[in-house]
Design an enzyme around this catalytic site. Sequence first.
Site, PDB file in Angstrom:
ATOM      1  N   ASN A   1      12.483 -16.737 -30.551  1.00  0.00           N
ATOM      2  CA  ASN A   1      12.775 -17.900 -30.056  1.00  0.00           C
ATOM      3  C   ASN A   1      11.293 -18.865 -30.835  1.00  0.00           C
ATOM      4  OD1 ASN A   1      11.454 -16.221 -27.596  1.00  0.00           O
ATOM      5  ND2 ASN A   1      11.125 -18.432 -26.922  1.00  0.00           N
TER       6      ASN A   1
ATOM      7  N   GLN B   1      19.358 -17.313 -27.620  1.00  0.00           N
ATOM      8  CA  GLN B   1      19.098 -17.876 -29.369  1.00  0.00           C
ATOM      9  C   GLN B   1      19.864 -18.124 -30.435  1.00  0.00           C
ATOM     10  OE1 GLN B   1      17.191 -20.767 -29.641  1.00  0.00           O
ATOM     11  NE2 GLN B   1      15.718 -20.528 -27.405  1.00  0.00           N
TER      12      GLN B   1
ATOM     13  N   CYS C   1       7.771 -22.520 -22.793  1.00  0.00           N
ATOM     14  CA  CYS C   1       7.027 -22.244 -21.450  1.00  0.00           C
ATOM     15  C   CYS C   1       5.840 -22.012 -21.877  1.00  0.00           C
ATOM     16  CB  CYS C   1       7.897 -20.620 -20.875  1.00  0.00           C
ATOM     17  SG  CYS C   1       9.436 -20.764 -20.974  1.00  0.00           S
TER      18      CYS C   1
HETATM   19  N1  PLP Z   1      15.241 -15.970 -23.277  1.00  0.00           N
HETATM   20  C1  PLP Z   1      15.425 -16.587 -24.226  1.00  0.00           C
HETATM   21  C2  PLP Z   1      15.521 -16.506 -25.723  1.00  0.00           C
HETATM   22  C3  PLP Z   1      14.661 -18.169 -24.835  1.00  0.00           C
HETATM   23  O1  PLP Z   1      14.731 -19.009 -25.648  1.00  0.00           O
HETATM   24  C4  PLP Z   1      15.020 -18.732 -22.875  1.00  0.00           C
HETATM   25  C5  PLP Z   1      14.947 -20.248 -23.455  1.00  0.00           C
HETATM   26  O2  PLP Z   1      13.753 -20.732 -23.990  1.00  0.00           O
HETATM   27  C6  PLP Z   1      14.995 -17.980 -22.426  1.00  0.00           C
HETATM   28  C7  PLP Z   1      15.126 -17.308 -22.289  1.00  0.00           C
HETATM   29  C8  PLP Z   1      15.719 -18.372 -20.789  1.00  0.00           C
HETATM   30  O3  PLP Z   1      16.185 -19.415 -20.191  1.00  0.00           O
HETATM   31  P1  PLP Z   1      16.408 -20.272 -19.177  1.00  0.00           P
HETATM   32  O4  PLP Z   1      15.839 -21.399 -19.522  1.00  0.00           O
HETATM   33  O5  PLP Z   1      18.349 -21.621 -19.419  1.00  0.00           O
HETATM   34  O6  PLP Z   1      16.497 -19.941 -18.276  1.00  0.00           O
END
Ligand code: PLP
Length: 377
Positions: A149, A179, A323
């Site tokens: 991501n 992603q 995040c």
């Molecule tokens: N995994 C990846 C690679 C992500 O980019 C994200 C979100 O940024 C997530 C998991 C988490 O997804 P969610 O925001 O639906 O909890």
Amino acid sequence: MIYLDHAATTPVPREVADAMYAVLTERFGNPSSQYPMGLDMKKQVEAWRGTVADALGCNARRLFFTSCGTEGDNWAIQAACWQNRHLGRHIVTTAVEHSAVLEACRWMEKQGYEVTYLAPDGKGDLTAEQVLDAVRPDTALVSVMMVNNELGNVYPIADIARGLAAKNPKTLLHTDAVQGFLKVPFTAKSSGADFITISGHKIGGPKGVGALYIGPRVRNPRPLLAGGGQESALRSGTEATAQLAGFAKAVELRTENLADKLTHMADIKAYAAEQLTAIPDCRLISDGTAPHILALSLVGWPSQNIVNDLGSRGICISAGSACHQGKPSHVVAALKLPKRVAGGVIRLSFGPETTRADIDACVRALREHHDARMPML
Ligand code: PLP
């Protein structure tokens, strides 16, 4: 506003919001209710499941709705470790997973598991051999994301699946495809994964909805949430019908002429890479082939200052994973880049709506930032 952060989240098209509104206000029945509004909603949930399952190329029976990608990642990791608890207590993953996977693995460490975190090379790449070499007879789970991501690197999930089948067929494979879904070509079958996590808000759906594919090698998957028995008793909780309506509508819209949309995003990415690297001190961080994510560094200029400056001009980009805003990203740290390069890493990410004019505005702003500010790193 110029929005170049589609890997963080995406705008919801009008049709998606309308589909959700109708469910919230008119078709609000609980799918477990036994009168027509509830019974109709139960059928509707199955139709939405079918839409998402078709896009993932799997049987609808194998797709379970969740509250988000994070839930799917946690569920998959715990269910895989539970199934293979007699095989062993070892997990193989990568140092560049989303924190939803990393923190779920850290939780397993607290339960006595040993976790191998594989480091990518300086451009964010990982090979199937590297993953397979780390697999041991006691490896319960391999969890490798489909598309990174922060960098846009695409990892060789199908090769890992083939190698695992030969080396350690009982080890289960999870891929976080949050992603990857509708961004890179794959189906549940072609990936070979036993668990696939997807999320609605990266493809024009609402936040707070996702799905987990659970393949046929997973026997009696252990639920994460026990309760009223929804989702074939594997994921209890009253179905979030408006979110599901939005998720299915977003999938429907995104899959229309998907190839053209992906080509457009790849063109935008190539254009952005060309224009941005013409700015002095700006260089590409990875050669990742996902069409929607571009990672660069303005070497010497702190990324958080860039994000703030461009943000104040109405241009939204990211300094790494959304995040982790404000903190150094674990993904960038894993690349072991020189400090001045790592400190300047920014991410641009694109959607079908992104235009060359958006990129031109971003290039102008970044060039001005470079020329007006002194390097600090
Ligand atoms: N995994 C990846 C690679 C992500 O980019 C994200 C979100 O940024 C997530 C998991 C988490 O997804 P969610 O925001 O639906 O909890």
